[in-house]
Structure formats: C-alpha cells, structure tokens
Motif scaffolding. Sequence first.
Motif, PDB file in Angstrom:
ATOM      1  N   VAL A   1       1.261  -0.831   0.224  1.00 43.83           N
ATOM      2  CA  VAL A   1      -0.051   0.382  -0.169  1.00 43.83           C
ATOM      3  C   VAL A   1       0.987   1.143  -0.305  1.00 43.83           C
ATOM      4  O   VAL A   1       0.573   1.803  -0.628  1.00 43.83           O
ATOM      5  CB  VAL A   1      -0.883   0.119   1.377  1.00 43.83           C
ATOM      6  CG1 VAL A   1      -1.835   1.444   1.467  1.00 43.83           C
ATOM      7  CG2 VAL A   1      -1.921  -1.906   1.022  1.00 43.83           C
ATOM      8  N   ALA A   2       1.908   1.483   0.862  1.00 42.98           N
ATOM      9  CA  ALA A   2       2.837   2.318   0.829  1.00 42.98           C
ATOM     10  C   ALA A   2       3.817   2.085  -0.627  1.00 42.98           C
ATOM     11  O   ALA A   2       3.391   4.034  -0.932  1.00 42.98           O
ATOM     12  CB  ALA A   2       3.626   1.803   2.214  1.00 42.98           C
ATOM     13  N   VAL A   3       4.065   0.880  -1.202  1.00 48.02           N
ATOM     14  CA  VAL A   3       4.474   1.117  -2.304  1.00 48.02           C
ATOM     15  C   VAL A   3       3.300   2.431  -3.145  1.00 48.02           C
ATOM     16  O   VAL A   3       3.713   3.119  -4.338  1.00 48.02           O
ATOM     17  CB  VAL A   3       5.693   0.770  -2.743  1.00 48.02           C
ATOM     18  CG1 VAL A   3       5.529   0.492  -4.252  1.00 48.02           C
ATOM     19  CG2 VAL A   3       6.338   0.420  -2.422  1.00 48.02           C
ATOM     20  N   PHE A   4       2.304   2.003  -3.277  1.00 45.92           N
ATOM     21  CA  PHE A   4       1.266   2.207  -4.204  1.00 45.92           C
ATOM     22  C   PHE A   4       0.800   4.185  -4.131  1.00 45.92           C
ATOM     23  O   PHE A   4       0.547   4.073  -4.786  1.00 45.92           O
ATOM     24  CB  PHE A   4      -0.005   1.564  -4.157  1.00 45.92           C
ATOM     25  CG  PHE A   4      -1.336   2.011  -5.065  1.00 45.92           C
ATOM     26  CD1 PHE A   4      -2.202   2.491  -4.457  1.00 45.92           C
ATOM     27  CD2 PHE A   4      -0.777   1.984  -6.368  1.00 45.92           C
ATOM     28  CE1 PHE A   4      -3.177   2.770  -5.355  1.00 45.92           C
ATOM     29  CE2 PHE A   4      -2.115   2.113  -6.923  1.00 45.92           C
ATOM     30  CZ  PHE A   4      -3.390   2.585  -6.582  1.00 45.92           C
ATOM     31  N   CYS A   5       1.510   3.942  -2.779  1.00 44.53           N
ATOM     32  CA  CYS A   5       0.813   5.652  -2.444  1.00 44.53           C
ATOM     33  C   CYS A   5       2.111   6.424  -3.300  1.00 44.53           C
ATOM     34  O   CYS A   5       1.803   7.668  -3.707  1.00 44.53           O
ATOM     35  CB  CYS A   5       0.571   5.806  -1.135  1.00 44.53           C
ATOM     36  SG  CYS A   5      -1.327   4.952  -0.258  1.00 44.53           S
ATOM     37  N   VAL A   6       3.215   5.911  -2.749  1.00 39.09           N
ATOM     38  CA  VAL A   6       4.274   6.496  -3.394  1.00 39.09           C
ATOM     39  C   VAL A   6       4.293   7.032  -4.700  1.00 39.09           C
ATOM     40  O   VAL A   6       4.598   7.829  -5.372  1.00 39.09           O
ATOM     41  CB  VAL A   6       5.512   6.063  -2.810  1.00 39.09           C
ATOM     42  CG1 VAL A   6       6.555   6.278  -3.758  1.00 39.09           C
ATOM     43  CG2 VAL A   6       5.791   6.039  -1.161  1.00 39.09           C
ATOM     44  N   VAL A   7       3.710   5.542  -5.278  1.00 39.44           N
ATOM     45  CA  VAL A   7       3.587   6.184  -7.027  1.00 39.44           C
ATOM     46  C   VAL A   7       2.286   6.663  -7.385  1.00 39.44           C
ATOM     47  O   VAL A   7       2.702   7.460  -8.156  1.00 39.44           O
ATOM     48  CB  VAL A   7       3.356   4.342  -7.619  1.00 39.44           C
ATOM     49  CG1 VAL A   7       2.556   5.042  -8.910  1.00 39.44           C
ATOM     50  CG2 VAL A   7       4.269   3.197  -7.285  1.00 39.44           C
ATOM     51  N   ILE A   8       1.843   6.941  -6.736  1.00 42.63           N
ATOM     52  CA  ILE A   8       0.312   7.827  -6.880  1.00 42.63           C
ATOM     53  C   ILE A   8       0.671   9.060  -6.550  1.00 42.63           C
ATOM     54  O   ILE A   8       0.563  10.020  -7.705  1.00 42.63           O
ATOM     55  CB  ILE A   8      -0.732   7.303  -6.561  1.00 42.63           C
ATOM     56  CG1 ILE A   8      -1.335   6.695  -6.595  1.00 42.63           C
ATOM     57  CG2 ILE A   8      -2.257   8.636  -6.744  1.00 42.63           C
ATOM     58  CD1 ILE A   8      -1.890   5.948  -8.028  1.00 42.63           C
TER      59      ILE A   8
ATOM     60  N   ALA B   1       3.441  10.399  -6.953  1.00 41.22           N
ATOM     61  CA  ALA B   1       4.581  10.608  -7.947  1.00 41.22           C
ATOM     62  C   ALA B   1       4.488  10.657  -9.183  1.00 41.22           C
ATOM     63  O   ALA B   1       4.035  12.519  -9.643  1.00 41.22           O
ATOM     64  CB  ALA B   1       5.746   9.535  -8.275  1.00 41.22           C
ATOM     65  N   VAL B   2       3.098  10.367  -9.258  1.00 40.07           N
ATOM     66  CA  VAL B   2       2.274  10.357 -10.691  1.00 40.07           C
ATOM     67  C   VAL B   2       1.534  12.311 -10.378  1.00 40.07           C
ATOM     68  O   VAL B   2       1.462  13.438 -11.497  1.00 40.07           O
ATOM     69  CB  VAL B   2       1.354   9.793 -10.927  1.00 40.07           C
ATOM     70  CG1 VAL B   2       0.777   9.404 -11.863  1.00 40.07           C
ATOM     71  CG2 VAL B   2       2.273   8.225 -10.657  1.00 40.07           C
ATOM     72  N   VAL B   3       0.857  12.210  -9.142  1.00 40.35           N
ATOM     73  CA  VAL B   3      -0.067  13.798  -8.943  1.00 40.35           C
ATOM     74  C   VAL B   3       1.805  14.738  -9.206  1.00 40.35           C
ATOM     75  O   VAL B   3       0.731  15.594  -9.834  1.00 40.35           O
ATOM     76  CB  VAL B   3      -0.157  13.478  -8.064  1.00 40.35           C
ATOM     77  CG1 VAL B   3      -0.959  15.243  -7.090  1.00 40.35           C
ATOM     78  CG2 VAL B   3      -1.196  12.554  -7.325  1.00 40.35           C
ATOM     79  N   ILE B   4       2.338  14.277  -8.683  1.00 43.98           N
ATOM     80  CA  ILE B   4       3.334  15.807  -9.151  1.00 43.98           C
ATOM     81  C   ILE B   4       3.879  15.887  -9.776  1.00 43.98           C
ATOM     82  O   ILE B   4       4.414  16.522 -10.441  1.00 43.98           O
ATOM     83  CB  ILE B   4       5.291  14.941  -7.714  1.00 43.98           C
ATOM     84  CG1 ILE B   4       4.422  14.801  -6.227  1.00 43.98           C
ATOM     85  CG2 ILE B   4       5.872  16.358  -8.230  1.00 43.98           C
ATOM     86  CD1 ILE B   4       5.376  14.144  -4.823  1.00 43.98           C
ATOM     87  N   ALA B   5       3.898  14.204 -10.469  1.00 43.44           N
ATOM     88  CA  ALA B   5       4.831  14.515 -12.889  1.00 43.44           C
ATOM     89  C   ALA B   5       3.329  15.211 -12.865  1.00 43.44           C
ATOM     90  O   ALA B   5       4.135  16.354 -13.742  1.00 43.44           O
ATOM     91  CB  ALA B   5       5.231  13.551 -13.052  1.00 43.44           C
ATOM     92  N   VAL B   6       2.177  15.596 -12.707  1.00 43.93           N
ATOM     93  CA  VAL B   6       1.253  16.143 -13.488  1.00 43.93           C
ATOM     94  C   VAL B   6       0.438  17.340 -13.373  1.00 43.93           C
ATOM     95  O   VAL B   6       1.044  18.122 -14.127  1.00 43.93           O
ATOM     96  CB  VAL B   6      -0.693  15.097 -13.403  1.00 43.93           C
ATOM     97  CG1 VAL B   6      -1.826  15.946 -13.519  1.00 43.93           C
ATOM     98  CG2 VAL B   6      -0.205  13.416 -14.212  1.00 43.93           C
ATOM     99  N   SER B   7       1.053  17.056 -12.001  1.00 39.10           N
ATOM    100  CA  SER B   7       1.313  19.305 -11.448  1.00 39.10           C
ATOM    101  C   SER B   7       2.572  20.160 -12.832  1.00 39.10           C
ATOM    102  O   SER B   7       1.894  20.925 -12.480  1.00 39.10           O
ATOM    103  CB  SER B   7       1.564  19.479  -9.813  1.00 39.10           C
ATOM    104  OG  SER B   7       0.397  18.095  -9.484  1.00 39.10           O
TER     105      SER B   7
END
Length: 317
Positions: free
Chosen positions: A23-30, A32-38
Amino acid sequence: MAKRKKSRRKKGAGYYAVPIITVAVFCVVILAVVIAVSKSGSGEDTGSDTDTSYSSAEETSESGGTTSDDTDAVTADTADSSSSDTTGNTGADNTSGTETTMGSSDVNSGDDTTAAGDAETTGESQVVIDYPSVDTDAVDIMDEDAEKINAMIEEYMDEKVEAEALNSDPEMTGSYKYEVTSTTTTYESDSFMSVVVTGQYYISDTAHPTIFCYTVNIDIASAKILESDELIYDFSPIKEMFSDGQFTLVYGIDGLLDETNYEDMIIGYYSEYGIYPDVYYTETGFGIVIDLVYALGGYATFEIPVSSVSDYIYVPD
C-alpha cells in the motif's frame, strides 16, 4: 481417501507487513504521478506565460516602431515649420540666411555687401547692406568724385549700424541680423542726391524685429552728407502744417490714420532739442519719415509739395 489436514498459522506481525508495504509503495507511486502531472501543468502555464511575454515584446517592438515613425513625422513637421517660419518672415526678421538684399530699380546696387556669418545656421550675428551709389551716367560727375561720395555713403550707413549698439549691448544675449532691404534714390541731380533707406534688424531673443527707415541726403558739390537740421531752416511752421494734415501719407500700414493722427505722430520732434524727423526730396516734393512703434508698421512717410514749404527748407537745384 486420505484426508489432508489443514494447518492454521497464527497471524503475527509479519503477516501484515507485506500488504502495508505494498500500500505504501502504491501511495508513493500515486503521489509521484500527481506531482509529475502538477509539474507538467505548471510547465504548460510557464510556456504560456513565456509566449505571452514574447507577444508583449513583439507588441512593444511594434509600438516602438510606431513611436519612431511618429517621431520622424513630428521631426519632419517641425523642420518644415521652422523652414517656413524662417523664410516666411518679412524682411530680415525671420530669413533663410541667404545674403541677398532687395534693391530699388532706380538705384545702382553697390558690390560691397558686408556680412558676418549666417545668423540662422550658426547663431552668429549678421549685417547685410546693399549700398546705393552715384550714377555717373545720370549726373555730371568725375569718377574719382563719385568714388569719394560712394565711400562716404558706405561709411555713413555703417555708422547707422553702429549707432544701434547691437554689438555692444550688454543686455543682449542672442544673435542678431541687421539688413537693409531697400535703397531708393528719390532725387538725383548734378548737385544733390536724396536716398531713402529701409530695413530691419532682428535679435533672436526678441518677439519681433525692429523696422527702420532713414534718409541720406548728399550735397554732391561739397561731397557732404546733410542732416535734417541743415536742411530745415524753420521747423515750427512745418510741424504745424503736418499737424493740420497738409502732408499726404505716401507709405504706411492700412488704416494707419484710424489708429493714430497727424498731431500725435509729429509731437515727438522738437527743433529746440535738435530732434528732427528724417527728410528727403523728390522731383517736386519734400518728404518726412515718421518713426512709429512696431504695431503701427515701424515708420510712415509723408510728402508735401516743395513749393508749400520752400520758405522753411533748403531747396536743391
């Protein structure tokens, strides 16, 4: 059939560790994606801002071009206006700097023209004089005598310039242009010559030019210039005749006599103080030059038949 026995392991800490990490890894990935999109969205905005900046720069450049064009147009208009004002001025007040004077057709224009620089273009003072001279073809006079008289006329007219004290006026801060615009021989015989000189001088820091008119009366036989007090024997009756309107206006601005009158024009001349108007002669007349203010034209000339004043003046042969 043998039965398989199910064993049950006690759920301890290790049992929950893997799901939590997942779950932690998944959260980190999510995240990261949000930051990248931002960041990607921010980059697009930055690009848009940059484009806007370039657009502003282009508009500024175009605006600058328009300003330059406008400036050129204003400069051209100013130059045209300046040129027009300079050449449009009457007489010497506002000239183009060309050292050409207007001479009367009945006067021999001398070759000796005095000039001191171009007042319009260099800021230096300028004197322009076209000297009259004795016509040896019209009068019976020797060449050497004519040269002597012509030199005397030049000296007299140069003294008129000096009398204005334009070169030595401590209060004058600008340059000036002094110009004789016409010289007219009104009377010429073997013994006498009468010349009317007109012109103006303009000082660069004054509102308007000073217009002048004076006369040169020469006794040719004695090679002498005669002043008004030598030509007028009795000024009182002449002054009275002028006040009564017996002199005829020959030159003056339109409506002059609506703005002033004969008595007011002659009142400033007093023989008892040696203050006489300039005078001149024609074939049949006796003329007077009246000095006036600029608003009234600077001067006016009046004439009367010589026969009417012959008892009070010198009458040339």
